[in-house]
Design a protein around this motif. Structure first.
Motif, PDB file in Angstrom:
ATOM      1  N   LYS A  53       5.226  14.401 -10.999  1.00 22.12           N
ATOM      2  CA  LYS A  53       6.021  14.366 -12.224  1.00 22.12           C
ATOM      3  C   LYS A  53       5.316  15.084 -13.374  1.00 22.12           C
ATOM      4  N   TYR A  54       4.003  14.886 -13.475  1.00 25.09           N
ATOM      5  CA  TYR A  54       3.265  15.449 -14.605  1.00 25.09           C
ATOM      6  C   TYR A  54       2.577  16.773 -14.280  1.00 25.09           C
ATOM      7  N   VAL A 108       0.834  -1.207   0.000  1.00 26.81           N
ATOM      8  CA  VAL A 108       0.000   0.000   0.000  1.00 26.81           C
ATOM      9  C   VAL A 108       0.865   1.252   0.000  1.00 26.81           C
ATOM     10  N   ILE A 109       1.899   1.248   0.839  1.00 28.47           N
ATOM     11  CA  ILE A 109       2.785   2.414   0.908  1.00 28.47           C
ATOM     12  C   ILE A 109       3.466   2.645  -0.436  1.00 28.47           C
ATOM     13  N   ASN A 110       3.898   1.558  -1.077  1.00 25.73           N
ATOM     14  CA  ASN A 110       4.563   1.688  -2.375  1.00 25.73           C
ATOM     15  C   ASN A 110       3.604   2.234  -3.435  1.00 25.73           C
ATOM     16  N   ILE A 111       2.374   1.732  -3.439  1.00 27.01           N
ATOM     17  CA  ILE A 111       1.377   2.207  -4.399  1.00 27.01           C
ATOM     18  C   ILE A 111       1.080   3.687  -4.173  1.00 27.01           C
ATOM     19  N   GLN A 112       0.901   4.069  -2.913  1.00 36.46           N
ATOM     20  CA  GLN A 112       0.599   5.467  -2.598  1.00 36.46           C
ATOM     21  C   GLN A 112       1.754   6.379  -2.991  1.00 36.46           C
ATOM     22  N   ARG A 113       2.981   5.912  -2.759  1.00 38.76           N
ATOM     23  CA  ARG A 113       4.146   6.724  -3.117  1.00 38.76           C
ATOM     24  C   ARG A 113       4.246   6.904  -4.632  1.00 38.76           C
ATOM     25  N   LYS A 114       4.006   5.816  -5.370  1.00 37.49           N
ATOM     26  CA  LYS A 114       4.055   5.891  -6.830  1.00 37.49           C
ATOM     27  C   LYS A 114       2.964   6.814  -7.368  1.00 37.49           C
ATOM     28  N   TYR A 115       1.803   6.754  -6.748  1.00 38.92           N
ATOM     29  CA  TYR A 115       0.688   7.599  -7.187  1.00 38.92           C
ATOM     30  C   TYR A 115       1.051   9.074  -7.019  1.00 38.92           C
ATOM     31  N   THR A 116       1.618   9.396  -5.858  1.00 38.27           N
ATOM     32  CA  THR A 116       2.025  10.785  -5.595  1.00 38.27           C
ATOM     33  C   THR A 116       3.152  11.213  -6.528  1.00 38.27           C
ATOM     34  N   GLU A 165      -9.484  25.810 -18.132  1.00 35.00           N
ATOM     35  CA  GLU A 165      -9.762  26.165 -16.742  1.00 35.00           C
ATOM     36  C   GLU A 165      -9.134  25.164 -15.779  1.00 35.00           C
ATOM     37  N   LYS A 166      -9.080  23.908 -16.208  1.00 32.58           N
ATOM     38  CA  LYS A 166      -8.588  22.873 -15.299  1.00 32.58           C
ATOM     39  C   LYS A 166      -8.007  21.713 -16.091  1.00 32.58           C
ATOM     40  N   VAL A 167      -6.888  21.187 -15.640  1.00 33.37           N
ATOM     41  CA  VAL A 167      -6.272  19.994 -16.226  1.00 33.37           C
ATOM     42  C   VAL A 167      -6.085  18.976 -15.102  1.00 33.37           C
ATOM     43  N   VAL A 168      -6.652  17.813 -15.281  1.00 36.01           N
ATOM     44  CA  VAL A 168      -6.640  16.788 -14.235  1.00 36.01           C
ATOM     45  C   VAL A 168      -5.654  15.683 -14.613  1.00 36.01           C
ATOM     46  N   ILE A 169      -4.853  15.267 -13.660  1.00 40.31           N
ATOM     47  CA  ILE A 169      -3.912  14.158 -13.851  1.00 40.31           C
ATOM     48  C   ILE A 169      -4.545  12.899 -13.263  1.00 40.31           C
ATOM     49  N   LEU A 170      -4.665  11.858 -14.078  1.00 39.41           N
ATOM     50  CA  LEU A 170      -5.283  10.603 -13.637  1.00 39.41           C
ATOM     51  C   LEU A 170      -4.272   9.465 -13.792  1.00 39.41           C
ATOM     52  N   PRO A 171      -3.446   9.222 -12.790  1.00 36.96           N
ATOM     53  CA  PRO A 171      -2.459   8.135 -12.890  1.00 36.96           C
ATOM     54  C   PRO A 171      -3.134   6.761 -12.888  1.00 36.96           C
ATOM     55  N   LEU A 172      -2.605   5.861 -13.694  1.00 32.35           N
ATOM     56  CA  LEU A 172      -3.056   4.467 -13.722  1.00 32.35           C
ATOM     57  C   LEU A 172      -1.910   3.616 -13.184  1.00 32.35           C
TER      58      LEU A 172
END
Length: 256
Positions: free
Chosen positions: A184-185, A171-179, A199-206
């Motif tokens: 990064k982007y 879980v910690i690894n997944i959360q860190r990668k998500y952040t 007006e808004k640009v959303v980043i949606l990591p997979l």
């Protein structure tokens, strides 16, 4: 020399292996061979169809033996709930049952009860599953039992997950990668926002872990991207196959 089975390039191939010095050896299982684990016949996975057929047959046999005893109503219901039904409840949460299959098991019980004149064919079906204190027969509803068992198992794993060190690490690894992906982007998102006057640009990591673990946000992001909420299953399969390939290559390099 013995021929054993191994996976090579995603296919089952024969591999040659020397016997040990004592003259013994472990003969590899063929693809069709089964072994029993925790009461279920398995090969590479649980044989769901045959396992459920076997349980259904055993359930019917026990139910028939109880109904033939001509016990009084109270004792007969108690015998069904404690001797016949547990044959099925042991498999709930391990084998995958559909609503149709669960209803079929309930129907088997009602049919046999009618056959042995325990339940009138025109009597209310719902009354069978109402407790005796409320004027019913008190027989356990198999479908309700299945839902209760699966819910109980799910709650148990959720509760124990917090204290599991492996789960914590994943879980910690997944959360860190998500952040990390968002950070990064973020400059690129700001650049796109300014360039195209958005007006808004959303980043949606997979994000998918090397062992197939996924965050809840993955399903939500797939839905937002209109890619289909079940796409993560295919992505998990691809990731796991690639991870297996990496492990195989590393282990092969170590052996050579």
């Amino acid at each position: 020399m013995e021929h054993n089975r191994m996976l090579e390039g995603g296919k089952v191939e024969k591999a040659r292996r020397d016997r040990d010095d004592g003259g013994g050896g472990i003969v590899g299982m063929e693809r069709e061979e089964l072994y029993k684990y925790l009461g279920y016949q398995q090969a590479r996975r649980i044989d769901q169809k045959n396992a459920k057929e076997l349980l259904k047959k055993r359930f019917g046999q026990r139910l028939k033996s109880i109904l033939k005893t001509k016990l009084c109503a109270k004792n007969m219901v108690k015998a069904i709930n404690t001797y016949a039904v547990p044959v099925l409840t042991y498999s709930f949460g391990v084998l995958t049952y559909t609503k149709t299959e669960l209803e079929q098991l309930n129907r088997i019980m009602r049919t046999m009860a009618t056959k042995y004149r325990i339940h009138h064919p025109r009597s209310s079906m719902e009354r069978l599953y109402v407790s005796r204190q409320h004027g019913g027969r008190g027989i356990l509803d198999i479908r309700a039992l299945h839902q209760k068992q699966v819910k109980s198992l799910r709650e148990y794993f959720y509760k124990t997950a917090a204290s599991n060190p492996l789960y914590k690490a994943l879980v910690i690894n997944i959360q860190r990668k998500y952040t990390d992906k968002i950070n990064k982007y973020l400059p690129l998102a700001n650049e796109i926002k300014a360039m195209w006057a958005q007006e808004k640009v959303v980043i949606l990591p997979l994000i998918i872990g090397a062992t197939g673990e996924i965050p809840q946000s993955l399903i939500e992001n797939l839905k937002k991207l209109q890619l289909g909420q079940t796409l993560f299953e295919q992505l998990q399969k691809i990731v796991l196959l690639e991870t297996t390939g990496i492990v195989r290559r590393v282990m092969g390099d170590q052996q050579t």
